[in-house]
Design an enzyme around this catalytic site. Structure first.
Site, mmCIF file in Angstrom:
data_model
loop_
_atom_site.group_PDB
_atom_site.id
_atom_site.type_symbol
_atom_site.label_atom_id
_atom_site.label_comp_id
_atom_site.label_asym_id
_atom_site.label_seq_id
_atom_site.Cartn_x
_atom_site.Cartn_y
_atom_site.Cartn_z
ATOM 1 N N LYS A 1 0.943 -1.515 0.192
ATOM 2 C CA LYS A 1 0.055 -0.296 0.150
ATOM 3 C C LYS A 1 1.521 1.044 0.123
ATOM 4 O O LYS A 1 1.027 1.898 -1.382
ATOM 5 C CB LYS A 1 -1.158 0.112 1.040
ATOM 6 C CG LYS A 1 -2.125 -0.479 1.116
ATOM 7 C CD LYS A 1 -3.118 -0.676 2.119
ATOM 8 C CE LYS A 1 -4.517 -1.388 1.569
ATOM 9 N NZ LYS A 1 -5.671 -1.421 1.152
ATOM 10 N N THR B 1 9.754 -15.433 -10.917
ATOM 11 C CA THR B 1 10.952 -14.276 -11.909
ATOM 12 C C THR B 1 11.251 -12.761 -11.220
ATOM 13 O O THR B 1 11.811 -12.746 -11.865
ATOM 14 C CB THR B 1 9.935 -13.948 -12.775
ATOM 15 O OG1 THR B 1 9.307 -15.846 -13.548
ATOM 16 C CG2 THR B 1 10.561 -13.216 -14.435
#
Lengths: 476, 476
Positions: free
Chosen positions: A329, A354
Site C-alpha cells: 500500500k 521471476t
C-alpha cells in the site's frame, strides 16, 4: 525536537473542496460506462483526473475537487503529484528500472543492494535485517506463509540442512503429504490479508470476499472486540483480551494440524477498524514464542506512518520482535522483513519467482521515505491525529447516535467510529467534497495521507458537522 | 506481405559478445556478497549493469557483454534500453501513473479505458473482449481460478443472479463447504503456473518449487511426451496424445471433487519445453466443452510473440476459443483475457483488490505493442526462428549426443533441445558470452527477445559449435 511547522495550504493545493456535480458526475458516469465494456467497472465510484489532483485533493473528470481521506484505499502516502516523487519518477534510474525489469533473483541490477539499503531497509522494523520483495500485499503475505512453512518443516527435520526424503519429493508432486504437509496459518476473525487463494484462507473480513473460493482448513482465533470509551471499560476489556489470548493458545495447541505461524494486523483495517491493546499483542508474542509458532505482523494497511509511528507495531513496545512484518500500500512497493536467517529456506530457488518485486517501485518507496523525513511527516501525522481526535471526540458527544465507539486515540490519523447510517454518511460527505471510506459493517475509517494537516482536519470537521446535522434533521 | 528488412547491428548494439572475466566476475561476486547481507542472493548469476546493456546484449558490472538468449527468464520483449520504451517511460502519463497509483476498481484514471483499448485489448486473443489486470503471472492465474470457481458455483445455483444461502455465508467464514466449496483446478504434469499457494497447487514442474508448502488436493493429467523427430514418430505420438486426452477426460469425470477449470501452457516452458500438437489442444477444448469445465490457457511465458504468433495458442487453429488466457512476463504487465460475460462474477467486489494491476505497466505494454508493430517483430521472430531452427538441425546431426529432441519447429525462436550435460553446456556458453537458460531436467530453452535476428543467430551458432566441439573433445 523542533516544533512542527504548520504550513498553510500546500503548494498548488486548492483552498478547499469544490463540487460541481452530484457523484458520480455525468463525465464520470460516461467514462465508467465506456470502461465497463472491457473492464469490470461496477465498483467505480468516480473516474479520476490524476494530472489535476494535488496533495490531499482528488479531482475527478467532472472537475469536482474532493478532500481525500480515503487515499486510494489507504495507499497514497505523500499526496497526489508530490514533487519529490515526480523527480524520482522521471530520473534516469527510474526509467532504466521500468524498461529493463530484471529477474531480480538471478540478474539484479548493480545498485539493488544500495536501493534497498538506502530505501526500505532504512525503515526496517527493529530486529529485521533482511527483506524479500514482492508485488502486492497478498503476495507479501503468501511469501511470508511459505517462509513459515519451510521453517516449520526444517525444524521438524531437526537440521536446517537436512535433505528431503524420497517420499517427500514424490508425494509433493501429487500435492499429498508429507511433501505437501498439513500445516496451518492461524488468523483472526475479521482479519484481512489479501485475496489470492492462500491469503484468502487467512482473510476473515466478509463473506463476499471469500464465497465460492476453495480454502485451506485453517483456524481463526477471536480478535478482541473492545468496548468504548476505553477508560470506562478498562477492566472488562482486559478480561476480554485475556479470554482471546487463552482461546488463541488453545488453538495453537489443539488445532488438528500444526500451526506454522499466526498472522495479525495491528489494527484490523478492512474488518471494521478493530483495535487491541499493546498488552494483547505482547501476550500474543509470548504464546507464539512459547509454542514455537511464528508471528507475522501484517502492516499492509497500518504501515508507513499513518498511526503516528512508521510501523504500527512500534506502539506495542515489544521486547521480542515479530518474526516477519509484511508491507505494501503506502510503500507503493511490497514485501516482508525478517531477522532470523533460518527464515531463508535452506536452498536457493525455494523462495523465488521471476520478478521478485519491482525495482521501479522500490525506488519510489525510497523517494517516499525521503519525503517523509524531509517533512517530518510521521510526527506530523501523530500531531495532526491528536488534534483531529480531540475535535472528533467533541463531535461524538454532540451526535452520539452517529458517532459511536470513536477509536484510534494516539494512533495518528488512523481513526474510526461506528455509525448505523454509515453508507449514507459517506455519501453525504462526498456530496460536500470529502472522500471517506468504510470498513467492516458500520465503521467509517479515516485514511488520510501523511501530508494531512490541521487545516485539512478543520475543513473535514466542518463538512462532517454539516452532514451530521442534516442526518439528524431528517430523523427529527 | 512486404519482405522482412534484415538490418545489421541494431542501433547502439555491440557487434558481438566480449568477455573480460570468468562468470561471475570479481565485481559481480562482490556486489552479490554485499546484497546477500540483506536479500537472498544465492541464485544470483551475475549482477547486471542495465544502463550499459543494449538490445540483445546484457552487460554485467565487470563489463562482460553477453548475447542474451534468456532475457530475464523470458521476460524482456524488445531489448534492453529500447528507445520506444524509454520515450514511454519518461512521458508525463507514465510519471503520473507511477506517482498517483490508483485503486483501479474504485477510482480509475480518466484514460484507463483508452490505455486498455489502444494497448492490451488491441492484441486480445480471438474471442476475448474483456480483461482483468493483475500484477504477476501467478496473480493472473489465481484470478482466473477464482473467476472459474465463481462461475462454477453460479452455474450450480442455476441462476447467475441467485443469492447466497445463509449456510454458504456462514460456512465460508470457517473456510468450510458449502461456502468454501470443494472444487478443483486440473493441471498437467510438469506444468508451471506460479508459486503463490493456489498457483503452486497447479504447478507440477519440480519438487523444489513445491516442497513444504501445503497444497490443494487437485488432479494432474499427463501432458504428452512426444518422441522426436516428429516425422518419424507421427503414429506413436498421435496414439500417445489420444491416451493423454482419454486420461484427462477420465479425471474430468471421476475426480473426487468437481473440476471448475483446466489450466495448460501451450508449451510447458519451465517443465522442460514440452510440446503437444494443435490437435491435442483442439481435443482438450472439445472435452472441456463437453464436460462444462473451463479452459484456461497460461500464456505467461509463451505469449507476446516469441512463438512467431502473438499468442502461442493461435497455432492451434481453435474454432472455439479458450475461456480465459493469462499473460505476464514479456507483456511487463499481467492479467487474464476472457470473453464470456458470465466470467464476471454476479456482484462487484467479488473479484477485486486494491490495485488491480498497475497502469504504469499497462502503459509500458502498450509501448511494447507499438514497438512490435513498428518493427514487424512477431513476423521477424517467426522468420528468425525458422532460420535458427534450420541451423540447429544441422548442428544436432553433428553432435547428436549433446542435442537430442530438437523442438520448436515453426514456433518462432521458442526452441529447445535436450542435453545430458545441459548445465555444463550453459556454463561454457556463458563463458563465451552467450547467456542461455535451462528448463526441466535437461533441456536448453532458447528465449531470445523479439529483436533477435539472423546475425544474432549466427553469433549464437558459432559459439554453440565451439562449445559443443570442446565438450566432445573432453569426452574423447
Amino acid at each position: 525536537m523542533a516544533p512542527l511547522i504548520e504550513i498553510g495550504t500546500l503548494p498548488g493545493e486548492p483552498s478547499g473542496p469544490r463540487m460541481h456535480t452530484d457523484l458520480p458526475g455525468p463525465k464520470s458516469k460516461a467514462a465508467a460506462a465506456e470502461l465497463d465494456a472491457l473492464f469490470d467497472a461496477r465498483a467505480v465510484q468516480v473516474v479520476a483526473d490524476y494530472e489535476s489532483s494535488c496533495g490531499n485533493y482528488l479531482v475527478d473528470v467532472d472537475g469536482n475537487i474532493m478532500l481525500d481521506l480515503y487515499a486510494q484505499i489507504a495507499s497514497i502516502p505523500v499526496g497526489y503529484n508530490n514533487a519529490g516523487l515526480k523527480a524520482a519518477a522521471s530520473s534516469p534510474a527510474m526509467i532504466s528500472s521500468l524498461i529493463n525489469r530484471p529477474a531480480t533473483g538471478n540478474f539484479p541490477q548493480h545498485d539493488w543492494a544500495a536501493i534497498l539499503q538506502s530505501g526500505m531497509m532504512r525503515v526496517a522494523p527493529k530486529g529485521m535485517t533482511q527483506v524479500f520483495t514482492a508485488v502486492s500485499g497478498a503476495d507479501a503475505n503468501e511469501l511470508a506463509f511459505k517462509a513459515a512453512f519451510m521453517w516449520k518443516c526444517q525444524k521438524r527435520r531437526g537440521d536446517y540442512h537436512a535433505e528431503f526424503s524420497t517420499l517427500e519429493s514424490s508425494s509433493v508432486m501429487e500435492n499429498q503429504s508429507p511433501g505437501s504437509p498439513h500445516l496451518s496459518i492461524l488468523s483472526f476473525k475479521k482479519g484481512f490479508h489479501g485475496r489470492s487463494l492462500g491469503a484468502l484462507s487467512a482473510t476473515r473480513s466478509k463473506s463476499i470476499h471469500k464465497l465460492d473460493v476453495p480454502a485451506f482448513d485453517w483456524p481463526q482465533a477471536p480478535f478482541p472486540s473492545l468496548r468504548y470509551p476505553l477508560e470506562q471499560y478498562e477492566k472488562e476489556n482486559r478480561q476480554h483480551e485475556q479470554d482471546c489470548i487463552r482461546a488463541t493458545e488453545r488453538l495453537l495447541v489443539e488445532w488438528h494440524t500444526p500451526i506454522a505461524a499466526i498472522i495479525i494486523e495491528p489494527i484490523q483495517s478492512e474488518g471494521g477498524d478493530n483495535h487491541a491493546s499493546p498488552n494483547f499483542f505482547r501476550e500474543l508474542r509470548a504464546i507464539t514464542r512459547k509454542h514455537e509458532v511464528l508471528m507475522i505482523v501484517d502492516e499492509v494497511q497500518t504501515g508507513v506512518g499513518a498511526t503516528g509511528k512508521f510501523w504500527a507495531h512500534e506502539h506495542w513496545d515489544l521486547q521480542d520482535p515479530p518474526d516477519m512484518v509484511t508491507f505494501s500500500k503506502k510503500a507503493q512497493a511490497a514485501g516482508y522483513f525478517f531477522g532470523n536467517p533460518h527464515l531463508r529456506p535452506n536452498l536457493p530457488y525455494r523462495q523465488f519467482n521471476t520478478w521478485m518485486g519491482d525495482p521501479a517501485r522500490a525506488l519510489l518507496f525510497k523517494a517516499i521515505i525521503d519525503e517523509l523525513e524531509k517533512g517530518d511527516l510521521v510526527r506530523n501525522t501523530a500531531a495532526t491525529g491528536d488534534y483531529l481526535f480531540g475535535r472528533l471526540e467533541k463531535m461524538a458527544k454532540l451526535y452520539p447516535n452517529h458517532m459511536a465507539n470513536l477509536r484510534g486515540r494516539g494512533q495518528g490519523t488512523f481513526i474510526a467510529w461506528d455509525s448505523p447510517q454509515r453508507d449514507l454518511l459517506i455519501k453525504l460527505a462526498r456530496k460536500e467534497g470529502v472522500c471517506l471510506g468504510g470498513s467492516g459493517q458500520q465503521a467509517i475509517r479515516l485514511r488520510p495521507m501523511l501530508i494531512f494537516r490541521r487545516q485539512h482536519a478543520d475543513i473535514f470537521i466542518t463538512v462532517l458537522e454539516k452532514v451530521l446535522r442534516s442526518i439528524n434533521l431528517v430523523q427529527v
